[in-house]
Motif scaffolding. Structure first.
Motif, mmCIF file in Angstrom:
data_model
loop_
_atom_site.group_PDB
_atom_site.id
_atom_site.type_symbol
_atom_site.label_atom_id
_atom_site.label_comp_id
_atom_site.label_asym_id
_atom_site.label_seq_id
_atom_site.Cartn_x
_atom_site.Cartn_y
_atom_site.Cartn_z
ATOM 1 N N ILE A 14 0.875 -1.181 0.000
ATOM 2 C CA ILE A 14 0.000 0.000 0.000
ATOM 3 C C ILE A 14 0.911 1.228 0.000
ATOM 4 C CG2 ILE A 14 -1.827 1.239 1.213
ATOM 5 C CD1 ILE A 14 -2.436 -1.487 2.633
ATOM 6 N N PRO A 15 0.950 1.970 -1.089
ATOM 7 C CA PRO A 15 1.892 3.098 -1.197
ATOM 8 C C PRO A 15 1.421 4.338 -0.427
ATOM 9 C CG PRO A 15 0.628 2.906 -3.206
ATOM 10 C CD PRO A 15 0.207 1.756 -2.325
ATOM 11 N N THR A 16 1.610 4.322 0.866
ATOM 12 C CA THR A 16 1.196 5.441 1.716
ATOM 13 C C THR A 16 2.370 6.375 1.991
ATOM 14 O OG1 THR A 16 1.684 4.199 3.713
ATOM 15 C CG2 THR A 16 -0.570 4.078 2.887
ATOM 16 N N LEU A 17 2.055 7.617 2.287
ATOM 17 C CA LEU A 17 3.061 8.575 2.739
ATOM 18 C C LEU A 17 2.734 8.920 4.184
ATOM 19 C CD1 LEU A 17 5.340 10.614 2.623
ATOM 20 C CD2 LEU A 17 3.786 12.190 1.416
ATOM 21 N N THR A 18 3.646 8.607 5.087
ATOM 22 C CA THR A 18 3.492 8.929 6.508
ATOM 23 C C THR A 18 4.399 10.110 6.814
ATOM 24 O OG1 THR A 18 3.060 6.615 7.033
ATOM 25 C CG2 THR A 18 3.730 8.046 8.862
ATOM 26 N N GLY A 61 12.660 6.329 3.222
ATOM 27 C CA GLY A 61 12.702 7.205 4.384
ATOM 28 C C GLY A 61 13.483 8.461 4.086
ATOM 29 N N GLU A 62 13.005 9.574 4.613
ATOM 30 C CA GLU A 62 13.662 10.853 4.392
ATOM 31 C C GLU A 62 13.448 11.743 5.604
ATOM 32 O OE1 GLU A 62 13.407 14.218 0.879
ATOM 33 O OE2 GLU A 62 12.858 12.152 0.398
ATOM 34 N N ARG A 63 14.488 12.500 5.982
ATOM 35 C CA ARG A 63 14.402 13.415 7.126
ATOM 36 C C ARG A 63 14.797 14.814 6.659
ATOM 37 N NH1 ARG A 63 17.872 11.186 10.361
ATOM 38 N NH2 ARG A 63 16.351 10.157 11.638
ATOM 39 N N ILE A 64 14.041 15.808 7.110
ATOM 40 C CA ILE A 64 14.408 17.185 6.824
ATOM 41 C C ILE A 64 14.398 17.998 8.108
ATOM 42 C CG2 ILE A 64 13.587 17.108 4.438
ATOM 43 C CD1 ILE A 64 11.180 18.785 5.395
ATOM 44 N N ALA A 86 5.786 2.569 -0.187
ATOM 45 C CA ALA A 86 5.460 3.362 0.999
ATOM 46 C C ALA A 86 6.629 4.285 1.326
ATOM 47 C CB ALA A 86 5.159 2.451 2.182
ATOM 48 N N ALA A 87 6.331 5.442 1.905
ATOM 49 C CA ALA A 87 7.361 6.418 2.244
ATOM 50 C C ALA A 87 7.079 7.026 3.609
ATOM 51 C CB ALA A 87 7.433 7.515 1.187
ATOM 52 N N VAL A 88 8.165 7.379 4.301
ATOM 53 C CA VAL A 88 8.085 8.076 5.581
ATOM 54 C C VAL A 88 8.896 9.354 5.458
ATOM 55 C CG1 VAL A 88 8.720 8.023 8.029
ATOM 56 C CG2 VAL A 88 7.779 5.986 6.940
ATOM 57 N N LEU A 89 8.268 10.482 5.785
ATOM 58 C CA LEU A 89 8.949 11.768 5.799
ATOM 59 C C LEU A 89 8.967 12.263 7.237
ATOM 60 C CD1 LEU A 89 10.238 14.264 4.531
ATOM 61 C CD2 LEU A 89 7.930 15.101 4.031
#
Length: 105
Positions: A14-18, A61-64, A86-89
């Motif tokens: 499930i391609p969600t963005l959290t 995963g990505e951090r800003i 899926a991606a986590v920002l």
């Protein structure tokens, strides 16, 4: 819990963005209610690496840390989800700020 949600999204494809607003502070612990626990044990403080956790589960995963990077990061992560992953920002904010200050982005 964020970890369980991301693991489910990866496992079920499930391609969600959290998006996580991380100020390293638990909002439920107000100093006036838990002063002794916080002073003795630091119960209000949290830590962890959400990006590494997301990547370990198979998500992007990505951090800003700079508010001017928010829109480009959301666009990059949205692009990842459009490709089916899926991606986590993680957006790191100042624990002293009640809200992330508007910087004209």
């Amino acid at each position: 819990m964020v970890g369980m949600d991301v693991e489910t999204a990866v496992r079920e494809e499930i391609p969600t963005l959290t998006i996580i607003l991380n100020n390293a502070t638990m909002g439920i612990y107000r100093p006036e209610h838990f002063a002794t626990a916080h002073d003795l044990f630091g119960t209000k403080n949290t830590s962890g690496d959400y990006v590494k956790m997301a990547e370990a589960m198979g998500a992007h995963g990505e951090r800003i840390v700079d508010p001017s990077d928010i829109i480009p990061a959301i666009k990059r992560c949205a692009g990842i989800t459009m490709q089916g992953q899926a991606a986590v920002l993680e957006i790191v904010t100042d624990p002293k700020e009640k809200d992330m200050p508007y910087r004209g982005f």
